[in-house]
Design an enzyme around this catalytic site. Structure first.
Site, PDB file in Angstrom:
ATOM      1  N   ALA A 200       0.844  -1.193   0.000  1.00  0.00           N
ATOM      2  CA  ALA A 200       0.000   0.000   0.000  1.00  0.00           C
ATOM      3  C   ALA A 200       0.884   1.249   0.000  1.00  0.00           C
ATOM      4  CB  ALA A 200      -0.926  -0.015   1.210  1.00  0.00           C
ATOM      5  N   SER A 201       0.248   2.397   0.076  1.00  0.00           N
ATOM      6  CA  SER A 201       0.999   3.651  -0.004  1.00  0.00           C
ATOM      7  C   SER A 201       1.860   3.888   1.221  1.00  0.00           C
ATOM      8  CB  SER A 201       0.030   4.823  -0.177  1.00  0.00           C
ATOM      9  OG  SER A 201      -0.921   4.839   0.880  1.00  0.00           O
ATOM     10  N   GLN A 204       3.542  -2.194   3.782  1.00  0.00           N
ATOM     11  CA  GLN A 204       3.386  -3.430   3.039  1.00  0.00           C
ATOM     12  C   GLN A 204       3.229  -4.575   4.023  1.00  0.00           C
ATOM     13  OE1 GLN A 204       7.175  -2.771   1.020  1.00  0.00           O
ATOM     14  NE2 GLN A 204       7.891  -4.779   1.729  1.00  0.00           N
ATOM     15  N   LYS A 220       2.440  -6.271   9.086  1.00  0.00           N
ATOM     16  CA  LYS A 220       2.315  -5.000   8.374  1.00  0.00           C
ATOM     17  C   LYS A 220       3.448  -4.085   8.820  1.00  0.00           C
ATOM     18  CE  LYS A 220      -0.951  -1.125   7.793  1.00  0.00           C
ATOM     19  NZ  LYS A 220      -2.287  -0.616   8.183  1.00  0.00           N
ATOM     20  N   ASP A 352     -12.022   3.840   4.589  1.00  0.00           N
ATOM     21  CA  ASP A 352     -11.206   3.517   3.417  1.00  0.00           C
ATOM     22  C   ASP A 352     -11.571   2.143   2.867  1.00  0.00           C
ATOM     23  OD1 ASP A 352      -9.309   4.078   1.511  1.00  0.00           O
ATOM     24  OD2 ASP A 352      -7.599   3.450   2.718  1.00  0.00           O
TER      25      ASP A 352
END
Length: 586
Positions: A200-201, A204, A220, A352
């Site tokens: 992801a931004s 990861q 994560k 989100d």
């Protein structure tokens, strides 16, 4: 007079240089060249000393120097693309002429030109965002979710940023884990996959196995430089938006950078992920009929989160759903139930919900209490908002007025929520449908017309200016609710992408019915609380009003349930027709 001022006399005397070729000339030339070489050496020595000193300072303060240089580079990338895009729009973006003022061919040519500028600008911005990464990718993801606010060319171009990000190296990930946990990767895990299962931004995720317990987990890990650059990146984005606003006064999207500035610090602290995930688990513990799974959180630091590993795939992977005999319409319905429950009842909203954060895990039929052959797995718990009870009540009243097409109530509640008199436009942004659909009370009927931004732009040349005015006026919490709505619409569209048009439209109708059901619950509860706290001269009068409130809810909700059952029957009929046609053709 001159004798008394010898320095003036000497200054006025003409200096006689030796004639070329004479001894005195050779001596003078040699002396002059030596002086010139000496001065050159002095300058060289001074430059070398300055360079050595600068290098020494850089080496001694490497981190600071590197950060400054990298920040300047990232800011220059943002500034460069901002100027390019602003200039492109200024030079090449034509005004859309009024209806009937030009021929249809000319109008189409102008629309094509506008679309090309949109695509060209969006591609430039996307490349710049990918080059900088981190916060800039997050900005692109925000843009991709604004499909009912921004031109479709921008949203479609930015959608690839939802799940296509650059991974950090394994060495960088190991350093972050060691710094945050005090243990190396080998000390914590017996297995740690080198390839991330998701990037992801901001972070990861890697699959691993805990050394102490042997449990399979997902780890994560935050990208190492995201936190370092976050402040300067947000400041750059703010300045960039201010610059665009100075060139184009109608551009009023500074709220987007303000929202990122408020949200990003929470998302960068993974301890918040753990707290939020545990809150959601507690909120849905009593809803055994909803197939929601939240991975169990094991350990959290600011940049490292270790959680239960859950198998599954993205909720919009239709091939995967078909492979496991999972009905996309059931997936859509249960996603809608989860987020309606969060929005209208619990007031604790995951903001989100793009497909990369909503996984589906197959289960054997009847193996779970909810009765479905799948679980919804909700991921990435960094961005939540607590919705105040008053906001939930007003928001529910607004939606219920929209479903009934009650213009007086729509105008009233729109003013309450948005703070503007642009209630028609606010309704369009909220529902994703044209005002004519709402006005004719067709939002929950089969005659509902889909929202078309280009068509609306032709009818209202100042549409973009009005949209930005509405979004600049609404409270920050509503902005995230609108973003969540848009993401959920996008998920629904993808889940029904291969279905007949009638089935797709019925799915949209069921969404409206589900929203209406939860709006009625929110209104019922808010009115019951008001009745309970209102002084009553006769106690039975309060009981009477509470009973009437409950009966009103029951009658309205029963009507919705009957209509929903009718849609299910119609869906079955449409699907049977489609199957019959396919078999006939074969």
């Amino acid at each position: 007079m001159l004798g008394s001022r010898p320095f003036v006399a000497r200054a006025l005397q003409v200096r006689q240089l030796p004639w070329p070729g004479s001894r005195s000339h050779q001596f003078y030339s040699t002396t002059a060249s030596r002086g010139l070489r000496s001065r050159r050496w002095q300058r060289t020595a001074f430059g070398a000393a300055l360079t050595v000193g600068a290098c020494g300072y850089t080496v001694y303060n490497y981190d600071t120097a590197y950060l400054v240089a990298a920040s300047v580079y990232r800011s220059s990338v943002a500034a460069n693309v901002t100027c390019q895009v602003a200039w492109d729009y200024y030079r090449n973006f034509p005004e859309l002429p009024a209806e009937g003022s030009v021929s249809e061919d000319e109008r189409r040519a102008i629309q094509d030109q506008r679309s090309k500028v949109h695509v060209r600008a969006a591609e430039k911005v996307k490349r710049a965002l990918m080059k900088n990464g981190g916060v800039y990718i997050k900005l692109g993801q925000h843009i991709s979710a604004m499909q009912y606010v921004l031109p479709m060319e921008w949203c479609q171009t930015m959608q690839m940023l939802q799940d296509r990000n650059t991974a950090s190296s394994l060495d960088e990930i190991g350093q972050v884990i060691a710094l945050d946990t005090g243990k190396t990767v080998d000390e914590l895990f017996s297995v740690f996959d080198a390839e991330p299962i998701g990037v992801a931004s901001l972070a990861q995720v890697h699959r691993a196995v805990l050394r102490e317990t042997g449990e399979e987990v997902a780890v994560k890990v935050q990208h190492p430089m995201v936190r370092t650059y976050s402040d300067i990146d947000i400041a750059t984005v703010s300045v960039m938006f201010e610059f665009i606003h100075s060139v184009f006064p109608d551009f009023k999207f500074m709220w987007l950078s303000a929202e990122m500035k408020g949200s990003l610090p929470r998302e960068l602290d993974f301890c918040n992920d753990k707290i939020n995930a545990e809150q959601v688990q507690w909120n849905f513990a009593q809803h055994a009929d909803i197939p929601l799974t939240v991975p169990r959180m094991i350990q959290a630091t600011e940049r490292v989160l270790i959680m239960e590993y859950v198998n599954g795939r993205r909720c919009d992977d239709l091939a995967y759903l078909r492979q496991h005999n999972i009905d996309p319409s059931q997936v859509s319905r249960e996603i809608g139930r989860v987020f309606a429950e969060m929005t209208y009842v619990q007031g604790f909203l995951h903001c989100d919900p793009h497909p990369g954060n909503l996984f589906v895990r197959p289960r054997a039929q009847g193996s779970a209490s909810h009765g479905y052959n799948f679980d919804l797995v909700l991921l990435d718990h960094g961005l939540y908002r607590q919705l105040p009870s008053q906001f939930r009540y007003e928001y529910a009243e607004m939606w219920y007025a929209l479903m009934r097409g009650d213009q007086a109530q729509i105008k009233h509640w729109s003013r309450k929520l948005s703070g503007t008199d642009l209630y028609q436009l606010f309704s369009v942004i909220l529902t994703g449908h044209n005002w004519s659909t709402i006005e004719t009370k067709s939002l929950g009927s089969t005659s509902a017309a889909e929202f078309n931004l280009d068509a609306l732009t032709q009818q209202q040349p100042d549409l973009f200016q009005n949209i930005t005015e509405v979004l600049a006026s609404v409270p920050p919490v509503l902005l995230l609710v609108l973003k969540t709505n848009d993401l959920l619409r996008m998920v629904d569209q993808r889940l029904f992408a291969d279905q007949p048009p009638a089935v797709q439209h019925h799915a949209q109708l069921r969404t409206w019915l589900r929203i209406s059901h939860y709006c009625l619950i929110a209104i019922r509860d808010a009115r019951a609380a008001e009745i309970s706290h209102r002084p009553a001269a006769v106690p039975l009068a309060r009981v009477y009003r509470l009973v009437l409130n409950r009966l009103g809810f029951w009658f309205s909700d029963t009507a919705l349930s009957v209509y929903k059952a009718l849609l299910v029957v119609q869906d079955m009929f449409v699907r049977w027709q489609a199957l019959f046609r396919r078999s006939t053709i074969a």
